[in-house]
Write a protein that holds these residues in place. Structure first.
Motif, short mmCIF file in Angstrom:
data_model
loop_
_atom_site.label_atom_id
_atom_site.label_comp_id
_atom_site.label_asym_id
_atom_site.label_seq_id
_atom_site.Cartn_x
_atom_site.Cartn_y
_atom_site.Cartn_z
N ASP A 24 0.85 -1.19 0.00
CA ASP A 24 0.00 0.00 0.00
C ASP A 24 0.89 1.24 0.00
OD1 ASP A 24 -1.86 1.97 0.29
OD2 ASP A 24 -2.47 1.42 2.33
N PRO A 25 1.17 1.83 -1.17
CA PRO A 25 2.10 2.97 -1.24
C PRO A 25 1.63 4.17 -0.43
CG PRO A 25 1.61 2.09 -3.44
CD PRO A 25 0.63 1.48 -2.49
N ALA A 26 0.32 4.26 -0.18
CA ALA A 26 -0.20 5.42 0.56
C ALA A 26 0.37 5.51 1.97
CB ALA A 26 -1.73 5.35 0.61
N LYS A 27 0.94 4.41 2.48
CA LYS A 27 1.55 4.45 3.81
C LYS A 27 2.85 5.25 3.81
CE LYS A 27 -0.31 0.03 5.43
NZ LYS A 27 0.03 -1.34 5.92
N GLY A 28 3.39 5.51 2.62
CA GLY A 28 4.61 6.30 2.52
C GLY A 28 5.85 5.44 2.41
N ILE A 29 6.84 5.93 1.66
CA ILE A 29 8.05 5.16 1.38
C ILE A 29 9.28 6.02 1.64
CG2 ILE A 29 9.38 3.98 -0.42
CD1 ILE A 29 6.73 3.29 -1.78
N LEU A 30 10.24 5.45 2.35
CA LEU A 30 11.55 6.07 2.55
C LEU A 30 12.55 5.35 1.65
CD1 LEU A 30 13.45 8.01 4.09
CD2 LEU A 30 13.73 6.20 5.81
N ILE A 31 13.18 6.08 0.76
CA ILE A 31 14.10 5.50 -0.22
C ILE A 31 15.52 5.54 0.34
CG2 ILE A 31 15.01 5.67 -2.57
CD1 ILE A 31 12.39 7.34 -3.16
N ALA A 32 16.19 4.39 0.34
CA ALA A 32 17.60 4.34 0.71
C ALA A 32 18.40 4.85 -0.49
CB ALA A 32 18.01 2.92 1.07
N ALA A 33 18.89 6.07 -0.41
CA ALA A 33 19.50 6.73 -1.57
C ALA A 33 20.99 6.92 -1.37
CB ALA A 33 18.83 8.08 -1.81
N SER A 34 21.76 6.48 -2.36
CA SER A 34 23.22 6.64 -2.29
C SER A 34 23.74 7.65 -3.30
CB SER A 34 23.89 5.29 -2.56
OG SER A 34 23.64 4.87 -3.91
N GLY A 35 22.89 8.03 -4.26
CA GLY A 35 23.34 8.89 -5.34
C GLY A 35 23.78 8.10 -6.56
N TYR A 122 20.95 0.45 7.85
CA TYR A 122 19.60 0.00 8.18
C TYR A 122 19.12 0.60 9.50
CZ TYR A 122 19.61 -3.41 4.36
OH TYR A 122 19.61 -4.00 3.12
N GLU A 123 20.03 0.77 10.45
CA GLU A 123 19.64 1.41 11.70
C GLU A 123 19.18 2.84 11.45
OE1 GLU A 123 22.99 1.08 14.24
OE2 GLU A 123 22.74 -1.07 14.61
N ALA A 124 19.93 3.57 10.62
CA ALA A 124 19.55 4.95 10.30
C ALA A 124 18.21 4.99 9.57
CB ALA A 124 20.64 5.59 9.45
N LEU A 125 18.01 4.06 8.64
CA LEU A 125 16.74 4.02 7.90
C LEU A 125 15.57 3.75 8.84
CD1 LEU A 125 18.01 2.03 4.79
CD2 LEU A 125 17.02 4.33 4.72
N ASP A 126 15.77 2.85 9.80
CA ASP A 126 14.69 2.55 10.75
C ASP A 126 14.35 3.78 11.59
OD1 ASP A 126 14.36 -0.08 9.95
OD2 ASP A 126 15.80 -0.88 11.39
#
Length: 473
Positions: A24-35, A122-126
């Motif tokens: 369910d994309p409406a819950k929102g997504i955080l992208i792990a971005a490296s560039g 992963y800790e930072a993403l959480d």
């Protein structure tokens, strides 16, 4: 940016992925971005999905600087990522892991730098997922990554559960581009004119994955041109077969699940084939020890002869003990992992000096509430790395009477040997600052409730709440 055409394979992959895995994309997504190409293409594809479908899709990106490369490379990544994020209308955030932090973590856990960096990421993403109140973490793994993982695991030795490679979905971590090649992502990024960078370490050959990517796979691809697509299909087949075997294992070997242990009948366990016994134990490991490292299959092979042993420990290690007591088989998760996998948890602080909310599970599922204490730091500790870890024999701590070894303090307080490894130590910089439930007079850290000395049990939670700096609350 113009809407992405529906014929694009990358766009279709995202759309199909959401439907296949009931996301369910409406819950929102955080992208792990490296560039890099992969995460930039992921950000663009998710943004296009949002815009093309006119859906409510909160998107954010997080860049984690591990401080493992030159400052010039890091800033180049960050600058390009910010430019790409602006074009995609995606807010981007950054967190900087203190210098030498990854090396310390790798040393403490007896693991490689790559693994320690992944753990920190992963800790930072959480942390940011909770801070932004989003539902999913999107990772940019591709078909190329899947192929590399399958090849590594095949030659290292594994069963069906290992051969399906990288899972498309695990908890709140999603991988929408796992069936798309890196070359296709590169075409998309260049077509859209998005800036991207390349990690120079990907060209170095001191990492096993790099040697497989740069040396072995080109040889295999010349002999088997359709190798990537074929292995991608095989991974799907292996996942399907593994799901059936896992379901059968749960049916054949039912466990009674408690807070700190699980039990089943010895005859029931040993009447099942070995493959189902292994999967049964793996399901317990995932339940009680989420996020633990992969356990070798050979370690989980409990031989039939163990059925005739009297009360005894059948398996011990990798965060749990399996023992036989009369006609019952008992699985007990360890509060602290063995020496080679001792826990180390990094605590992230905001730029204003506050401590972000931090919750740590002692080996079980995260309960809604748990035991906790409050910590506050003075200005003298600003900028220092914070770790929560298990004790070391050489640990000492400052007290009003001078430095004192922890083992001597434990002895004076009557803390048993078994309990000492269960009590987490807070490290600030290179010094032990506090022990859970006790302050011992350290000048920079205040811990409330130090009269008690509780030994955490599996499932207990230490919660460091967000607060302003300074002694007291």
């Amino acid at each position: 940016m113009e809407p992405l055409k529906s014929s694009s394979k990358v766009y279709r992959a995202v759309s199909v992925y959401f439907k296949r895995w009931n996301i369910d994309p409406a819950k929102g997504i955080l992208i792990a971005a490296s560039g890099g190409i992969d995460s930039t293409a992921l950000m663009a594809a998710l943004a296009r999905y949002r815009d093309f479908n006119k859906k409510e899709l909160p998107l954010h990106a997080l860049y984690v600087n591990h401080n493992l490369r030159t400052g010039e490379e890091i800033e180049e990544d960050w600058s390009g990522l910010r430019a790409a994020a602006r074009l995609c209308s995606v807010p981007v955030h950054r967190i900087d892991v203190p210098e030498n932090d990854i090396a310390r973590s790798a040393s403490a856990l007896h693991e490689g730098v790559e693994a320690a960096a992944r753990r920190a990421r992963y800790e930072a993403l959480d942390v940011w997922l909770n801070r932004l109140n989003l539902g999913y973490i999107a990772l940019g793994h591709t078909l190329d990554d899947l192929v590399e993982t399958m090849i590594m695991r095949f030659f290292q030795g594994c069963g069906v559960s290992g051969l399906h490679g990288i899972p498309p979905l695990r908890g709140n971590r999603i991988r929408p581009l796992l069936e798309v090649s890196k070359a296709e992502l590169g075409e998309l990024v260049r077509e859209l004119g998005l800036p991207f960078s390349e990690d120079s370490s990907n060209r170095e050959d001191w990492y096993l994955r790099n040697r497989i990517r740069n040396e072995l796979i080109p040889v295999l691809a010349r002999e088997f041109p359709s190798m990537a697509g074929s292995l991608g299909k095989s991974a799907r087949f292996f996942r399907q077969e593994e799901a059936v075997l896992q379901e059968e294992a749960l049916r054949r070997i039912p466990w009674s699940l408690g807070k700190n242990r699980a039990e089943t009948d010895v005859p029931v366990f040993f009447s099942a084939p070995e493959a189902l016994r292994v999967r049964s134990l793996l399901s317990l490991i995932h339940y009680y020890l989420p996020g633990s490292s992969r356990v070798p299959r050979d370690f989980l092979s409990v031989k039939e002869l163990s059925y005739y042993r009297k009360n005894a420990v059948l398996l011990r290690g990798h965060g749990f003990t399996l023992r036989k007591e009369d006609a019952r088989l008992i699985f007990v998760p360890s509060v602290v992992f063995p020496v080679k996998t001792r826990y180390v948890k990094r605590i992230f602080r905001g730029s204003d000096g506050t401590i972000a909310e931090f919750r740590y599970s002692w080996g079980s599922r995260m309960p809604a509430e748990g035991h906790g204490t409050a910590l506050a730091l003075t200005e003298s500790s600003r900028g220092k790395t914070l770790f929560l870890r298990s004790r070391r024999l050489s640990d000492s701590i400052r007290t009003p009477g001078g430095s004192k070894r922890l083992k001597d303090i434990y002895r004076e307080l009557g803390v048993s040997e078994d309990s000492r490894d269960k009590i987490p130590v807070l490290q600030v910089g290179d010094e032990v600052a506090a022990v859970f439930g006790s302050l011992f007079g350290y000048r920079d850290v205040l811990a409330e409730g130090y009269q008690d000395f509780p030994a955490p049990q599996a499932g207990d939670v230490l919660s460091i709440q967000r607060m302003e700096t300074g002694i007291g609350r």
